[in-house]
Design an enzyme around this catalytic site. Structure first.
Site, mmCIF file in Angstrom:
data_model
loop_
_atom_site.group_PDB
_atom_site.id
_atom_site.type_symbol
_atom_site.label_atom_id
_atom_site.label_comp_id
_atom_site.label_asym_id
_atom_site.label_seq_id
_atom_site.Cartn_x
_atom_site.Cartn_y
_atom_site.Cartn_z
ATOM 1 N N ASN A 151 0.813 -1.222 0.000
ATOM 2 C CA ASN A 151 0.000 0.000 0.000
ATOM 3 C C ASN A 151 0.848 1.274 0.000
ATOM 4 O OD1 ASN A 151 0.747 -0.710 2.672
ATOM 5 N ND2 ASN A 151 -0.885 0.568 3.515
ATOM 6 N N SER A 228 -0.506 -7.556 7.410
ATOM 7 C CA SER A 228 -1.720 -7.987 8.087
ATOM 8 C C SER A 228 -1.405 -8.640 9.426
ATOM 9 C CB SER A 228 -2.486 -8.979 7.208
ATOM 10 O OG SER A 228 -1.806 -10.223 7.131
ATOM 11 N N GLU A 249 4.373 -3.923 12.717
ATOM 12 C CA GLU A 249 3.391 -2.865 12.467
ATOM 13 C C GLU A 249 2.277 -3.501 11.654
ATOM 14 O OE1 GLU A 249 1.152 -0.515 10.663
ATOM 15 O OE2 GLU A 249 2.872 0.194 9.522
ATOM 16 N N CYS A 283 -3.056 1.698 6.646
ATOM 17 C CA CYS A 283 -3.208 1.030 7.941
ATOM 18 C C CYS A 283 -3.737 1.973 9.010
ATOM 19 C CB CYS A 283 -1.892 0.409 8.373
ATOM 20 S SG CYS A 283 -0.521 1.570 8.510
ATOM 21 N N GLU A 380 -10.991 -5.129 9.693
ATOM 22 C CA GLU A 380 -10.441 -3.982 8.965
ATOM 23 C C GLU A 380 -10.825 -4.055 7.490
ATOM 24 O OE1 GLU A 380 -6.096 -1.801 8.351
ATOM 25 O OE2 GLU A 380 -6.173 -3.964 8.679
#
Length: 476
Positions: A151, A228, A249, A283, A380
């Site tokens: 991303n 993820s 993270e 995120c 999410e």
């Protein structure tokens, strides 16, 4: 023009040469734009031996030398931002301005780490005996492996590399196979800045094979992963079983609390712009909007209007405000979230559908009155979906915001200092931003709590994951 893709091992750029190659697609058209070579186990072993050999000398390099190289990287990055950003838009889909900004801001990270790596200080502890000297040294941990996502394919990888290199570590980096040009660009930047061979290696290909092979190697002492929660948990478990330090993270499901005393129009405008940045594939993207009853109608009106006004299209079109989703499977996932919410009684106020065409386009979507047992309120979404619900009291909003096992980012808007204090103390998240969007800059921590991970990819805390502490006591 798209870049030529390669591995980067021991200072050499390695193309196909008999390796399996994977198609790289443009998500705006789903047409092939490049071929990505997959690393073999032999390639990984070469990267490991190269990183180990390089670490043995790089760990002894002066902080001044490391700082000089990071500064040079920052200079080169500013010169190449437009070209690198163009390739990111081709492979990831985000608007060109967003892609260039992602790259450009990393020059600040290079500069900041160049300064801070010169301030990795130890300390002297006064001894109980005047003949004893007690010192604490902070030393680089060793060879690191870093896994970065699709991303933000440049910035997430870059943050890991500058921290590792600045601390005196060597690093093996694996980026996403969907967006590989970014990590190749990073390799070229450090190569041209004069980083010694082996300090940075870049591999690509089968994620499961690569992560297992590298983490299990006794050469590796540190693992950094952004991605993820399920994958992060697997890698953390493997690393933990081998007593290897991790920075994780992972995903979030960021709550937003909008109190009825806030500047409602401003909050809605700011949040809508941030929500649909990178098509919501962020995120720290705000997802669950808790709006106090007195402000609810005004906020919804402003937020929906902003969402409906966004132009969705190819990221290379200068008028595009939101590009495609990065993969076709993400469109299917968005449809699943919307269908589930609709079946449970939610109102679809904007969007809620895939857009026609060959690309992975999905309309900016706003949903209201979403029950808490819906998929959206628990998983999410990682896409251009926003859910808005009402609340009466701040205590209620905090309880609902903290209900999930995620704790990465959170947001709030209020003009009450009392509310702001209660929110800053009450939200269970690694990052809380009140009345603005002040996250992810070089000098501030970046990381989560609970199932959103641990450790920091920003601020002075970022070096903690790449350094060990050695206590030395000496009787003179």
């Amino acid at each position: 023009m798209y870049t030529e893709l390669s591995l980067y091992i021991d200072g050499q750029f390695l193309q196909g040469a008999g390796r399996h190659e994977q198609d790289v697609l443009n998500p705006a058209t789903n047409l092939t734009i490049g071929k990505l070579p997959h690393a073999t186990r032999a390639d990984l072993d070469l990267a490991l031996s190269s990183a180990k050999r390089a670490f043995d000398s790089w760990r002894l390099s002066s902080a001044f030398q490391r700082s000089q190289i990071l500064r040079k990287v920052g200079e080169l990055l500013r010169e190449r931002a437009q070209i690198i950003g163009h390739c990111i838009t081709l492979e990831q889909g985000k608007p060109l301005a967003e892609a260039v900004a992602e790259v450009s801001v990393c020059a600040e990270h290079a500069d900041w780490h160049a300064e801070e790596c010169r301030r990795i200080y130890g300390r002297v502890i006064p001894a109980r005996n005047s003949q004893v000297q007690q010192t604490v040294l902070r030393e680089p941990i060793g060879v690191c492996v870093a896994f970065s996502p699709w991303n933000f394919p440049f910035s997430q990888a870059f943050r890991k590399v500058v921290a590792a290199v600045g601390a005196g570590c060597s690093v093996i980096l694996k980026g996403s196979s969907d967006t590989p040009s970014a990590v190749v660009a990073i390799a070229k930047l450090f190569h041209d800045a004069g980083l010694p061979p082996g300090v940075l290696n870049v591999v690509s290909g089968d994620s499961g094979m690569i992560s297992d092979h590298l983490i299990r190697s006794p050469v590796v002492r540190k693992v950094s992963f952004t991605g993820s929660a399920p994958v992060g948990q697997q890698l953390a478990a493997l690393s933990g079983s081998l007593m290897k330090r991790c920075t994780m993270e992972l995903g979030g499901h960021a709550p937003v609390i909008v109190c009825d005393d806030a500047d409602i129009e401003s909050a809605a405008d700011i949040l809508a712009g941030f929500k649909f940045r990178n098509a919501g594939q962020v995120c720290i993207s705000p997802t669950r909007f808790f709006v106090q009853e007195g402000a609810y109608e005004r906020f919804v009106e402003c937020f929906v209007s902003k969402a409906q006004s966004l132009k969705v299209g190819d990221g290379l079109d200068s008028s595009t405000q939101m590009g495609p989703l990065a993969q076709r499977r993400r469109v299917t996932a968005m449809e699943g979230f919307v269908d589930d919410a609709r079946q449970r009684g939610a109102s679809i106020l904007a969007g809620g559908y895939a857009l026609p065409g060959e690309g992975n386009f999905f309309a900016p979507t706003v949903m209201a009155d979403i029950p808490e047992d819906s998929r959206f309120m628990n998983d999410e979404p990682f896409g251009p979906l926003a859910g808005i619900v009402r609340f009466k009291t701040l205590e209620e909003a905090l309880h609902r915001a903290n209900r999930l096992p995620f704790g990465l980012a959170s947001y709030a808007f209020t003009t009450s200092s009392k509310n702001a204090h209660a929110i800053s103390r009450g939200l269970e998240a690694g990052m809380v931003s009140i009345n603005h969007l002040g996250l992810a800059i070089a000098e501030t921590p970046f990381g989560g709590i609970k199932e959103s991970g641990y450790g920091s990819e920003g601020g002075s805390e970022t070096f903690d994951g790449y350094l060990t502490t050695k206590f030395v006591t000496q009787l003179n």
